[in-house]
Design an enzyme around this catalytic site. Sequence first.
Site, PDB file in Angstrom:
ATOM      1  N   ASP A  47       0.840  -1.198   0.000  1.00  0.00           N
ATOM      2  CA  ASP A  47       0.000   0.000   0.000  1.00  0.00           C
ATOM      3  C   ASP A  47       0.873   1.245   0.000  1.00  0.00           C
ATOM      4  OD1 ASP A  47      -2.780   1.261   0.599  1.00  0.00           O
ATOM      5  OD2 ASP A  47      -1.482   2.130   2.128  1.00  0.00           O
ATOM      6  N   TYR A  52       3.069  10.048   0.457  1.00  0.00           N
ATOM      7  CA  TYR A  52       4.117   9.451   1.287  1.00  0.00           C
ATOM      8  C   TYR A  52       5.508   9.823   0.798  1.00  0.00           C
ATOM      9  CZ  TYR A  52       0.338   6.450   3.051  1.00  0.00           C
ATOM     10  OH  TYR A  52      -0.830   5.972   3.604  1.00  0.00           O
ATOM     11  N   HIS A 121      -8.115   9.132  -1.097  1.00  0.00           N
ATOM     12  CA  HIS A 121      -7.322   9.198   0.128  1.00  0.00           C
ATOM     13  C   HIS A 121      -7.896  10.174   1.152  1.00  0.00           C
ATOM     14  CE1 HIS A 121      -3.009   9.652   1.990  1.00  0.00           C
ATOM     15  NE2 HIS A 121      -3.829   8.939   2.746  1.00  0.00           N
ATOM     16  N   SER A 155     -10.178   5.379   1.368  1.00  0.00           N
ATOM     17  CA  SER A 155      -9.459   5.234   2.628  1.00  0.00           C
ATOM     18  C   SER A 155      -9.911   6.358   3.552  1.00  0.00           C
ATOM     19  CB  SER A 155      -7.945   5.331   2.384  1.00  0.00           C
ATOM     20  OG  SER A 155      -7.234   5.363   3.602  1.00  0.00           O
ATOM     21  N   ASN A 158      -7.989   9.808   9.337  1.00  0.00           N
ATOM     22  CA  ASN A 158      -7.941   9.604  10.783  1.00  0.00           C
ATOM     23  C   ASN A 158      -8.806  10.591  11.532  1.00  0.00           C
ATOM     24  OD1 ASN A 158      -6.133   7.619  10.234  1.00  0.00           O
ATOM     25  ND2 ASN A 158      -4.356   8.663  11.090  1.00  0.00           N
TER      26      ASN A 158
END
Length: 303
Positions: A47, A52, A121, A155, A158
């Site tokens: 992933d 990133y 994302h 996804s 958070n």
Amino acid sequence: MIKRELGNTGLQVSVLGFGSMEIGRLRYEEAEKLLNDALDGGINFVDSSPCYGIAEEYVGKAIGRRRDEYILATKCGCNVDSHGKFSLGPDHIWTADQLYKNIDRSLELLQTEYIDIWQLHGIMPDYLSGGAQDEVIAAAESIKKSGKVRHIAFSCRNGSPDQPMYPALFGYQACKEMLQWDKFEVIQLIYGALIRTNENIITQAKEKNIGIICRGAVKKYFDYYDELFKKSKLDELCDSGESAADFLIRFAISHQAIGTVIVGTGNIKHLKANIRAAQKGPLSEEIYAEAKRRLDNAGVWPK
């Protein structure tokens, strides 16, 4: 290593996946060894994300030649420059133009002709209000039709650190609402023994044949995670020589609706320990039930 079918995709994924966020902090030679050791250890799910840093480039350079050995997931909507750093403005932009920009760059960096699982994302329902939802979904479906993407996913983010229990509750609300959308074949969410809020969401997704990618099973979102582990006396349930991280990985893969549990690391020793834990397989039914009972009694995270 155990493999499971990821929802309705037909993809067989290893129960332990590799999250590439950490590798951008390594020298390339270290990242190359880590990624190849992951594949050699039985992991077949990798992933990544444009967010990133240099991770996508490392993945492509290190294991692009082994593309037929792993299922590749990455993300989109990311507002980053050519170096993987966030550009001025919002972290994510939800327009068709941004998605087309992301996919072409990801394919180039990852040295592949297609992405198996392409995830919006950190998406939240209110990000796609009005016409944005139609625009973004239409673009994603068009890119899938072109063959550059095999399966569309999202996804959950958070959340925000200023919200109590933000990793669980903020993501839960998004998952609950977006689970009703009929365009997503896979979802990635936070779940683990110490952060079980999404447990019911996972069950609902399974009923819809939606694949589940789990993250955060061993991540310490709060300083008192170790205290929660001790409060539930989960250490008493560990096998001899089994660490807390080992137990938490095995707890997560014990949920049969989860396809893969991604754990990111930049440490070879940690990677090999994670692989050993996953190779032991799920907890026994008795230990799994007892762990849940203790967690429930300790009042750790609402379900």
